[in-house]
Write a protein that holds these residues in place. Structure first.
Motif, PDB file in Angstrom:
ATOM      1  N   ARG A  99      -4.379  -8.324  -2.212  1.00  0.00           N
ATOM      2  CA  ARG A  99      -3.890  -9.083  -3.194  1.00  0.00           C
ATOM      3  C   ARG A  99      -4.680  -9.585  -4.292  1.00  0.00           C
ATOM      4  O   ARG A  99      -4.673  -9.727  -5.446  1.00  0.00           O
ATOM      5  N   GLU A 100      -5.747  -9.634  -3.953  1.00  0.00           N
ATOM      6  CA  GLU A 100      -6.893  -9.988  -4.945  1.00  0.00           C
ATOM      7  C   GLU A 100      -7.123  -8.811  -5.878  1.00  0.00           C
ATOM      8  O   GLU A 100      -7.421  -8.908  -7.249  1.00  0.00           O
ATOM      9  N   ALA A 101      -7.048  -7.581  -5.557  1.00  0.00           N
ATOM     10  CA  ALA A 101      -7.285  -6.453  -6.289  1.00  0.00           C
ATOM     11  C   ALA A 101      -6.033  -6.292  -7.240  1.00  0.00           C
ATOM     12  O   ALA A 101      -6.231  -5.603  -8.228  1.00  0.00           O
ATOM     13  N   TRP A 102      -5.019  -6.728  -6.843  1.00  0.00           N
ATOM     14  CA  TRP A 102      -3.771  -6.588  -7.756  1.00  0.00           C
ATOM     15  C   TRP A 102      -3.871  -7.382  -8.938  1.00  0.00           C
ATOM     16  O   TRP A 102      -3.339  -7.067 -10.105  1.00  0.00           O
ATOM     17  N   HIS A 103      -4.492  -8.463  -8.734  1.00  0.00           N
ATOM     18  CA  HIS A 103      -4.714  -9.441  -9.847  1.00  0.00           C
ATOM     19  C   HIS A 103      -5.535  -8.808 -11.151  1.00  0.00           C
ATOM     20  O   HIS A 103      -5.329  -8.856 -12.260  1.00  0.00           O
ATOM     21  N   GLN A 104      -6.389  -7.800 -10.862  1.00  0.00           N
ATOM     22  CA  GLN A 104      -7.493  -6.913 -11.845  1.00  0.00           C
ATOM     23  C   GLN A 104      -6.730  -5.898 -12.546  1.00  0.00           C
ATOM     24  O   GLN A 104      -7.253  -5.195 -13.426  1.00  0.00           O
ATOM     25  N   VAL A 105      -5.521  -5.435 -11.938  1.00  0.00           N
ATOM     26  CA  VAL A 105      -4.946  -3.968 -12.246  1.00  0.00           C
ATOM     27  C   VAL A 105      -4.075  -4.392 -13.641  1.00  0.00           C
ATOM     28  O   VAL A 105      -3.237  -5.393 -13.399  1.00  0.00           O
ATOM     29  N   LYS A 106      -4.233  -3.697 -14.724  1.00  0.00           N
ATOM     30  CA  LYS A 106      -3.591  -3.824 -15.878  1.00  0.00           C
ATOM     31  C   LYS A 106      -2.339  -2.852 -15.733  1.00  0.00           C
ATOM     32  O   LYS A 106      -2.722  -1.371 -16.076  1.00  0.00           O
ATOM     33  N   LEU A 107      -1.211  -3.127 -15.441  1.00  0.00           N
ATOM     34  CA  LEU A 107      -0.125  -2.161 -15.278  1.00  0.00           C
ATOM     35  C   LEU A 107       0.268  -1.419 -16.433  1.00  0.00           C
ATOM     36  O   LEU A 107       0.730  -0.352 -16.396  1.00  0.00           O
ATOM     37  N   ARG A 108       0.305  -2.106 -17.603  1.00  0.00           N
ATOM     38  CA  ARG A 108       0.554  -1.344 -18.754  1.00  0.00           C
ATOM     39  C   ARG A 108      -0.432  -0.021 -19.211  1.00  0.00           C
ATOM     40  O   ARG A 108      -0.013   1.052 -19.462  1.00  0.00           O
ATOM     41  N   GLN A 109      -1.401  -0.555 -19.273  1.00  0.00           N
ATOM     42  CA  GLN A 109      -2.728   0.656 -19.145  1.00  0.00           C
ATOM     43  C   GLN A 109      -2.522   1.605 -18.008  1.00  0.00           C
ATOM     44  O   GLN A 109      -2.580   2.856 -18.661  1.00  0.00           O
ATOM     45  N   GLU A 110      -2.417   1.254 -16.739  1.00  0.00           N
ATOM     46  CA  GLU A 110      -2.078   2.438 -15.764  1.00  0.00           C
ATOM     47  C   GLU A 110      -0.952   3.111 -16.084  1.00  0.00           C
ATOM     48  O   GLU A 110      -0.973   4.256 -15.635  1.00  0.00           O
ATOM     49  N   ALA A 111       0.235   2.569 -16.173  1.00  0.00           N
ATOM     50  CA  ALA A 111       1.460   3.237 -16.857  1.00  0.00           C
ATOM     51  C   ALA A 111       1.246   4.256 -17.707  1.00  0.00           C
ATOM     52  O   ALA A 111       1.591   5.371 -17.650  1.00  0.00           O
ATOM     53  N   ARG A 112       0.380   3.884 -18.935  1.00  0.00           N
ATOM     54  CA  ARG A 112       0.013   4.815 -19.911  1.00  0.00           C
ATOM     55  C   ARG A 112      -0.673   5.717 -19.602  1.00  0.00           C
ATOM     56  O   ARG A 112      -0.288   7.157 -19.856  1.00  0.00           O
ATOM     57  N   ASP A 113      -1.730   5.567 -18.783  1.00  0.00           N
ATOM     58  CA  ASP A 113      -2.568   6.556 -18.136  1.00  0.00           C
ATOM     59  C   ASP A 113      -1.773   7.628 -17.393  1.00  0.00           C
ATOM     60  O   ASP A 113      -2.072   8.810 -17.595  1.00  0.00           O
ATOM     61  N   PHE A 114      -1.138   7.076 -16.291  1.00  0.00           N
ATOM     62  CA  PHE A 114       0.054   7.927 -15.709  1.00  0.00           C
ATOM     63  C   PHE A 114       0.987   8.918 -16.383  1.00  0.00           C
ATOM     64  O   PHE A 114       1.083  10.087 -16.207  1.00  0.00           O
ATOM     65  N   ALA A 115       1.309   8.248 -17.423  1.00  0.00           N
ATOM     66  CA  ALA A 115       2.536   8.910 -18.535  1.00  0.00           C
ATOM     67  C   ALA A 115       1.380  10.241 -18.988  1.00  0.00           C
ATOM     68  O   ALA A 115       1.779  11.322 -19.250  1.00  0.00           O
ATOM     69  N   ARG A 116       0.434   9.856 -19.468  1.00  0.00           N
ATOM     70  CA  ARG A 116      -0.520  10.949 -20.056  1.00  0.00           C
ATOM     71  C   ARG A 116      -0.740  12.039 -19.238  1.00  0.00           C
ATOM     72  O   ARG A 116      -0.918  13.291 -19.681  1.00  0.00           O
ATOM     73  N   TYR A 117      -1.324  11.762 -17.979  1.00  0.00           N
ATOM     74  CA  TYR A 117      -1.606  12.402 -16.876  1.00  0.00           C
ATOM     75  C   TYR A 117      -0.452  13.310 -16.641  1.00  0.00           C
ATOM     76  O   TYR A 117      -0.409  14.783 -16.903  1.00  0.00           O
ATOM     77  N   VAL A 118       0.919  12.908 -16.624  1.00  0.00           N
ATOM     78  CA  VAL A 118       2.163  13.732 -16.222  1.00  0.00           C
ATOM     79  C   VAL A 118       2.323  14.890 -17.290  1.00  0.00           C
ATOM     80  O   VAL A 118       2.694  15.977 -17.258  1.00  0.00           O
TER      81      VAL A 118
END
Length: 102
Positions: free
Chosen positions: A63-82
């Protein structure tokens, strides 16, 4: 999260494949395991429930690691990868022909 994340992915894919097989060969889910006095279920339900339990356990454990995740940036990176590796067609022109081939 290594092995735990791998197990979640494997159980999810196994449950999805079992569900797909049910839809192809029968008009719906065929529950074939009966626990007298409780409920009826099948292997797909076991796989998906195991996936859900592991997901909750890992979410609590990390749960501590989840607080450091930036979901919008992760979603953009994933969409760019796909887009760059899965969706984009690589078209080549063959010399001497007026066609384009993939």
């Amino acid at each position: 999260m290594g092995k735990g994340a791998d197990a979640i992915f494997i159980f999810f894919i196994a449950g999805a494949l079992c569900s797909l097989i049910d839809k192809i060969f029968w008009p719906g889910s065929l529950d074939y395991i009966y626990l007298k006095g409780f409920f009826t279920f099948d292997l797909k339900d076991v796989y998906l429930t195991t996936c859900e339990v592991l997901l909750v356990v890992l979410a609590i454990k990390y749960r501590e690691a989840w607080h450091q995740v930036k979901l919008r940036q992760e979603a953009r990176d994933f969409a760019r990868y796909v887009y760059t590796n899965v969706c984009r067609e690589k078209v080549q022109k063959i010399p001497g022909q007026g066609h384009e081939y993939e």
